[in-house]
Design a protein around this motif. Structure first.
Motif, PDB file in Angstrom:
ATOM      1  N   ILE A 153       0.859  -1.069   0.061  1.00 22.30           N
ATOM      2  CA  ILE A 153       0.015  -0.127   0.022  1.00 22.30           C
ATOM      3  C   ILE A 153       0.664   1.302  -0.130  1.00 22.30           C
ATOM      4  CG2 ILE A 153      -1.668   1.367   1.285  1.00 22.30           C
ATOM      5  CD1 ILE A 153      -2.897  -1.354   2.350  1.00 22.30           C
ATOM      6  N   SER A 154       1.954   1.111   0.840  1.00 24.34           N
ATOM      7  CA  SER A 154       2.730   2.316   0.775  1.00 24.34           C
ATOM      8  C   SER A 154       3.425   2.705  -0.654  1.00 24.34           C
ATOM      9  CB  SER A 154       4.071   1.858   1.793  1.00 24.34           C
ATOM     10  OG  SER A 154       5.117   3.017   1.698  1.00 24.34           O
ATOM     11  N   LYS A 155       3.743   1.354  -1.376  1.00 22.61           N
ATOM     12  CA  LYS A 155       4.279   1.732  -2.866  1.00 22.61           C
ATOM     13  C   LYS A 155       3.348   2.124  -3.685  1.00 22.61           C
ATOM     14  CE  LYS A 155       7.740  -1.724  -2.146  1.00 22.61           C
ATOM     15  NZ  LYS A 155       8.163  -3.432  -2.461  1.00 22.61           N
ATOM     16  N   LEU A 156       1.904   2.206  -3.266  1.00 20.05           N
ATOM     17  CA  LEU A 156       1.120   2.824  -4.195  1.00 20.05           C
ATOM     18  C   LEU A 156       0.893   4.475  -3.763  1.00 20.05           C
ATOM     19  CD1 LEU A 156      -1.959   0.376  -3.841  1.00 20.05           C
ATOM     20  CD2 LEU A 156      -0.462   0.610  -5.803  1.00 20.05           C
ATOM     21  N   GLY A 157       1.609   4.713  -2.822  1.00 24.34           N
ATOM     22  CA  GLY A 157       1.540   6.348  -2.444  1.00 24.34           C
ATOM     23  C   GLY A 157       0.630   6.565  -1.241  1.00 24.34           C
ATOM     24  N   TYR A 158       0.467   5.602  -0.554  1.00 23.02           N
ATOM     25  CA  TYR A 158      -0.849   5.808   0.796  1.00 23.02           C
ATOM     26  C   TYR A 158      -0.233   5.321   1.890  1.00 23.02           C
ATOM     27  CZ  TYR A 158      -3.789   7.243  -2.965  1.00 23.02           C
ATOM     28  OH  TYR A 158      -4.518   7.856  -3.883  1.00 23.02           O
ATOM     29  N   ASP A 159      -0.244   5.926   3.180  1.00 20.90           N
ATOM     30  CA  ASP A 159       0.094   5.467   4.577  1.00 20.90           C
ATOM     31  C   ASP A 159      -0.676   4.193   4.625  1.00 20.90           C
ATOM     32  OD1 ASP A 159       1.410   7.686   4.856  1.00 20.90           O
ATOM     33  OD2 ASP A 159       0.415   8.693   6.270  1.00 20.90           O
ATOM     34  N   ALA A 160      -0.205   3.240   5.472  1.00 21.79           N
ATOM     35  CA  ALA A 160      -0.811   1.980   5.941  1.00 21.79           C
ATOM     36  C   ALA A 160      -0.378   1.731   7.240  1.00 21.79           C
ATOM     37  CB  ALA A 160      -0.426   0.898   5.133  1.00 21.79           C
ATOM     38  N   ASP A 161      -1.161   2.189   8.236  1.00 22.23           N
ATOM     39  CA  ASP A 161      -0.765   2.168   9.735  1.00 22.23           C
ATOM     40  C   ASP A 161       0.448   2.815  10.025  1.00 22.23           C
ATOM     41  OD1 ASP A 161      -3.363   1.011  10.299  1.00 22.23           O
ATOM     42  OD2 ASP A 161      -2.624  -1.130  10.430  1.00 22.23           O
ATOM     43  N   GLU A 162       1.342   2.284  10.411  1.00 22.63           N
ATOM     44  CA  GLU A 162       2.635   2.850  10.921  1.00 22.63           C
ATOM     45  C   GLU A 162       3.601   3.121   9.579  1.00 22.63           C
ATOM     46  OE1 GLU A 162       3.366  -1.549  10.814  1.00 22.63           O
ATOM     47  OE2 GLU A 162       1.728  -0.112  11.609  1.00 22.63           O
ATOM     48  N   VAL A 163       3.313   2.284   8.539  1.00 22.69           N
ATOM     49  CA  VAL A 163       4.119   2.375   7.368  1.00 22.69           C
ATOM     50  C   VAL A 163       3.776   3.689   6.565  1.00 22.69           C
ATOM     51  CG1 VAL A 163       4.771   1.022   5.279  1.00 22.69           C
ATOM     52  CG2 VAL A 163       4.351  -0.013   7.247  1.00 22.69           C
ATOM     53  N   LYS A 164       4.609   4.651   6.442  1.00 21.43           N
ATOM     54  CA  LYS A 164       4.448   5.683   5.822  1.00 21.43           C
ATOM     55  C   LYS A 164       4.355   5.430   4.266  1.00 21.43           C
ATOM     56  CE  LYS A 164       3.743   8.186   9.274  1.00 21.43           C
ATOM     57  NZ  LYS A 164       2.308   8.450   9.719  1.00 21.43           N
TER      58      LYS A 164
END
Length: 118
Positions: A92-103
């Motif tokens: 999800i982070s690689k799509l450009g969005y935060d995912a809980d604690e992963v920016k």
């Protein structure tokens, strides 16, 4: 005699398929991941919406997802034998969005439409 053999085979087939069904259900996990959207139409946005529809299901192990743009969450259904929750968050982070604690990945974030950035 022939009838009892057929009954035995049918019984074994039922046991085999029900065992496989139960084990498949155990591998499906559900997770709710908090994210952040900067616009009110990310699901329908030409860039972001398309990204959600195509790229989310490319993350290995994801069976289905639901995006709640009002609650700003992803509800993910995934195969725990094929992936981990951390791997999904990184995807999800690689799509450009935060995912809980992963920016959000900075490069991916920059590729989002202007309306989808802060």
């Amino acid at each position: 005699m022939k009838n009892s053999i057929l009954k035995s085979i049918a019984f074994l087939a039922i046991v085999f398929f029900s065992t496989n069904l139960v084990s498949a259900q155990k591998t499906t996990q559900k997770a709710v991941i908090k994210t952040f959207f900067h616009c009110d139409h990310c699901k329908e946005c030409e860039t972001c919406g398309l990204k959600f529809k195509t790229e989310m299901l490319k993350i290995k192990g994801i069976k289905m997802y639901e995006l709640d743009d009002k609650a700003m969450t992803f509800t993910i259904y995934y195969n725990s034998k094929k992936t981990t929750l951390q791997t999904i968050k990184e995807g999800i982070s690689k799509l450009g969005y935060d995912a809980d604690e992963v920016k959000a990945d900075p490069k991916a974030y920059e590729s989002l439409d202007g309306c989808c950035k802060a």
